[in-house]
Write an enzyme that holds these catalytic residues in place. Structure first.
Site, PDB file in Angstrom:
ATOM      1  N   THR A   1       0.808  -1.208   0.000  1.00  0.00           N
ATOM      2  CA  THR A   1       0.000   0.000   0.000  1.00  0.00           C
ATOM      3  C   THR A   1       0.836   1.250   0.000  1.00  0.00           C
ATOM      4  OG1 THR A   1      -1.634  -1.120   1.318  1.00  0.00           O
ATOM      5  CG2 THR A   1      -1.652   1.229   1.488  1.00  0.00           C
TER       6      THR A   1
ATOM      7  N   ASP B   1      -3.954   4.722  -1.737  1.00  0.00           N
ATOM      8  CA  ASP B   1      -4.207   4.107  -3.044  1.00  0.00           C
ATOM      9  C   ASP B   1      -5.334   3.097  -2.869  1.00  0.00           C
ATOM     10  OD1 ASP B   1      -2.450   1.101  -3.530  1.00  0.00           O
ATOM     11  OD2 ASP B   1      -2.602   2.145  -1.626  1.00  0.00           O
TER      12      ASP B   1
ATOM     13  N   ARG C   1      -5.281  -0.406  -4.205  1.00  0.00           N
ATOM     14  CA  ARG C   1      -4.994  -1.779  -4.670  1.00  0.00           C
ATOM     15  C   ARG C   1      -4.769  -2.718  -3.487  1.00  0.00           C
ATOM     16  NH1 ARG C   1       0.008  -2.947  -8.690  1.00  0.00           N
ATOM     17  NH2 ARG C   1      -1.510  -2.426 -10.284  1.00  0.00           N
TER      18      ARG C   1
ATOM     19  N   LYS D   1      -9.312   2.136   1.675  1.00  0.00           N
ATOM     20  CA  LYS D   1      -8.343   2.011   2.749  1.00  0.00           C
ATOM     21  C   LYS D   1      -8.489   3.100   3.805  1.00  0.00           C
ATOM     22  CE  LYS D   1      -5.168  -0.263  -0.285  1.00  0.00           C
ATOM     23  NZ  LYS D   1      -3.826  -0.440  -0.798  1.00  0.00           N
TER      24      LYS D   1
ATOM     25  N   GLY E   1      -1.411  -3.207   5.631  1.00  0.00           N
ATOM     26  CA  GLY E   1      -1.174  -4.469   6.324  1.00  0.00           C
ATOM     27  C   GLY E   1      -2.244  -5.452   5.924  1.00  0.00           C
TER      28      GLY E   1
ATOM     29  N   SER F   1       4.091  -0.203   1.681  1.00  0.00           N
ATOM     30  CA  SER F   1       5.232  -0.542   0.832  1.00  0.00           C
ATOM     31  C   SER F   1       5.638   0.632  -0.050  1.00  0.00           C
ATOM     32  CB  SER F   1       4.909  -1.760  -0.038  1.00  0.00           C
ATOM     33  OG  SER F   1       3.797  -1.482  -0.848  1.00  0.00           O
TER      34      SER F   1
ATOM     35  N   ASP G   1       5.759   1.843  -7.003  1.00  0.00           N
ATOM     36  CA  ASP G   1       5.720   0.676  -6.140  1.00  0.00           C
ATOM     37  C   ASP G   1       4.749  -0.326  -6.744  1.00  0.00           C
ATOM     38  OD1 ASP G   1       4.080  -0.151  -3.098  1.00  0.00           O
ATOM     39  OD2 ASP G   1       5.916  -1.021  -3.898  1.00  0.00           O
TER      40      ASP G   1
ATOM     41  N   SER H   1       1.331  -1.032  -4.831  1.00  0.00           N
ATOM     42  CA  SER H   1       0.260  -0.036  -4.810  1.00  0.00           C
ATOM     43  C   SER H   1      -0.169   0.241  -6.229  1.00  0.00           C
ATOM     44  CB  SER H   1       0.747   1.272  -4.200  1.00  0.00           C
ATOM     45  OG  SER H   1       1.518   1.027  -3.065  1.00  0.00           O
TER      46      SER H   1
END
Lengths: 299, 216
Positions: A40, A56, A58, A72, A86, A178, A231, A234
């Protein structure tokens, strides 16, 4: 004549009955099922008189995207929102009032609601912070939720980060997940102290406020986009939540920079592929008796 | 027509065990760079496609890495254009020479054979190969292969006669299929994306096409 089995109501909290079995299985080489993790990018920043949270959308299961547009940014209180990175179930269970997930002793937002009834006051961000960190510390890091908590209460705007083991930080801008490095790179280069300094010219207050708010949203969007494109954990869209003294603005899918790249004009059909090899029909015996006359249902 | 080779590098991570047992190697010479590739053989054409993203872990190394290469060396040594079946055997031998320290590369070879029909060969990491009508390899292959099976293969070998290794699709349809397949794979596979490189080989020659994919 009752049996001696007493029906006890199910206990709250985690059940550790299967731990020994799982240990034995993993020794034999059987892998436990993977959890749905949210690789994330979540961010928060404080601007004049408020907090902006961004995330984000995903959710990944290893290298596969399992949800292209998940939420989220979770509700905690009317003036407090929380972003979670997480294990998806954990972040939702910890913050949500979803009745199904009664694994934990209490959902923090329902705890906050009860607290509001009890005190008769608006919830404070530090209250939510303490409840969350107590909950996570209690599980010693096994509830794998990294959170960015932001809100505005009577004492002003607040932004905190909470780590899975229960430690917290209070920051003017924060990133987790991440994609946090990519997002932090944007924040560190573009975040201005000016976003939090009060304007010296009160006449232009409203204009500058709007400008700062939009600047803040732009900066958060840029940080999340940096996470989305750099990343792999995400991706998809940007969600924003702006919380001020006046209220909150939840901008779901504020930006959608990843549309589907190619859709075939003719489309594809999926003919039935299950071939019928053998047809055998066995008629069942009549089990229902049909009683003529409609007297049975009359009052 | 010189054949084309599309390959992927695969991962082999050796995890160290932190218990009382003997400590294992902490460093591995392999790294997973992700990505996917596809090849489809037609009656008089062959379509080879791969995405151009190279990644490691959760990071992107480059968005513009071509996984398709054209092979010239045979022509220099034997003074004639290499045929596809000959190339297939060469690749198999090359991979098998390294049987005990493999090139961790999953390959798909595509081109036209001597009669001008499309042919596709699919490989594993140590050189086992098979002539097929279509194939996909890489991180997205688990998403792509079932769709190709559904659209290109006959439903059941029990009832219908086994289909020829070559698909009945027209070239334009095969290109459309490949584009759709990659657009879908990049929606769900984090390692596939950025740009799609398509190489179409037919009697007229070799043509390269590019298509943008999701960049996230």
């Amino acid at each position: 004549m009752s049996k001696s089995v007493i029906e006890t109501p199910p206990k709250g909290g985690f059940s550790f009955d299967l731990c020994k079995r799982n240990e034995m299985l993993s020794k034999k080489g059987v892998n436990p099922p993977s959890f749905r993790k949210t690789g994330t990018t979540i961010v928060g920043l404080i601007f004049q008189d408020g907090v902006i949270l961004g995330a984000d959308t995903r959710a990944t299961e290893g290298p596969i995207v399992c949800d292209k547009n998940c939420e989220k940014i979770h509700y905690m209180a009317p003036n407090i929102y929380c972003c979670g990175a997480g294990t998806a179930a954990d972040t939702e269970a910890v913050t949500a009032i979803v009745i199904l997930l009664c694994l934990c002793s209490d959902m923090v937002s329902s705890q906050l609601q009860l607290h509001r009834y009890h005190t008769g006051r608006e919830s404070r961000v530090v209250t939510a912070l303490t409840l969350l960190k107590r909950h996570l510390f209690n599980y010693q890091g096994y509830v794998s939720a990294a959170l960015v908590l932001g809100g505005v209460d009577v004492t002003g705007p607040h932004l905190h980060t909470i780590y899975p083991h229960g430690s917290t930080d209070t920051l003017p801008f924060a990133t987790m997940g991440s994609g946090s490095l990519a997002a932090m790179a944007v924040f560190e280069s573009k975040y201005r102290e000016g976003l939090t300094v009060s304007s010296p010219i009160p006449f232009f207050w409203s204009l500058i406020f709007l400008f700062q708010r939009n600047e803040g949203i732009e900066l958060v969007t840029e940080a999340i986009c940096s996470g989305i494109f750099n990343d792999l954990g995400s991706g998809s869209n940007v969600d924003i939540c702006v919380i001020t003294k006046g209220g909150k603005e939840y901008l779901r899918n504020h930006l959608q920079p990843n549309p589907r790249t190619y859709t075939s004009s003719k489309g594809y059909s999926f003919p039935k592929k299950t071939e019928v090899l053998l047809t055998k029909i066995i008629p069942l015996k009549e089990k229902v008796e049909i009683i003529e006359g409609g007297d049975a249902m009359e009052e | 027509m010189p054949p084309f080779l599309v390959g992927k590098a695969r991962v082999s991570l050796v995890f160290a065990s932190f218990t009382m047992t003997k400590q294992q190697a902490n460093w591995s010479p392999y790294d997973n760079n992700g990505g996917s590739c596809v090849a489809i053989a037609g009656a008089d054409y062959c379509v080879i496609a791969a995405d151009t993203r190279m990644s490691t872990g959760y990071n992107i190394l480059t968005r513009d890495y071509s996984k398709i290469c054209k092979l010239y060396i045979y022509q220099h040594q034997h003074n004639k254009q290499m045929s596809c079946p000959a190339m297939a055997q060469l690749l198999s031998n090359t991979l098998y020479y390294k049987r005990f320290f493999p090139y961790y590369s999953f390959n798909v070879l595509g081109g036209l054979d001597n009669e001008g029909k499309g042919c596709v060969f699919t490989y594993d990491a140590v050189g086992s190969y098979e002539k097929v009508g279509y194939s996909s390899q890489g991180s997205g292959s688990t998403l792509i292969m079932p769709f190709l099976d559904n659209q290109l293969k006959s439903p059941s070998p029990l009832l219908l006669p086994a289909q020829d290794a070559v698909t009945p699709l027209v070239e334009a349809e095969a290109i459309d299929l490949v584009k759709t397949v990659f657009a879908s794979a990049s929606e769900r596979d984090i390692y596939t994306g950025d740009k799609l490189e398509l190489v179409i080989v037919n009697a007229a020659g070799i043509r390269r096409e590019y298509m943008e994919l999701r960049k996230d």
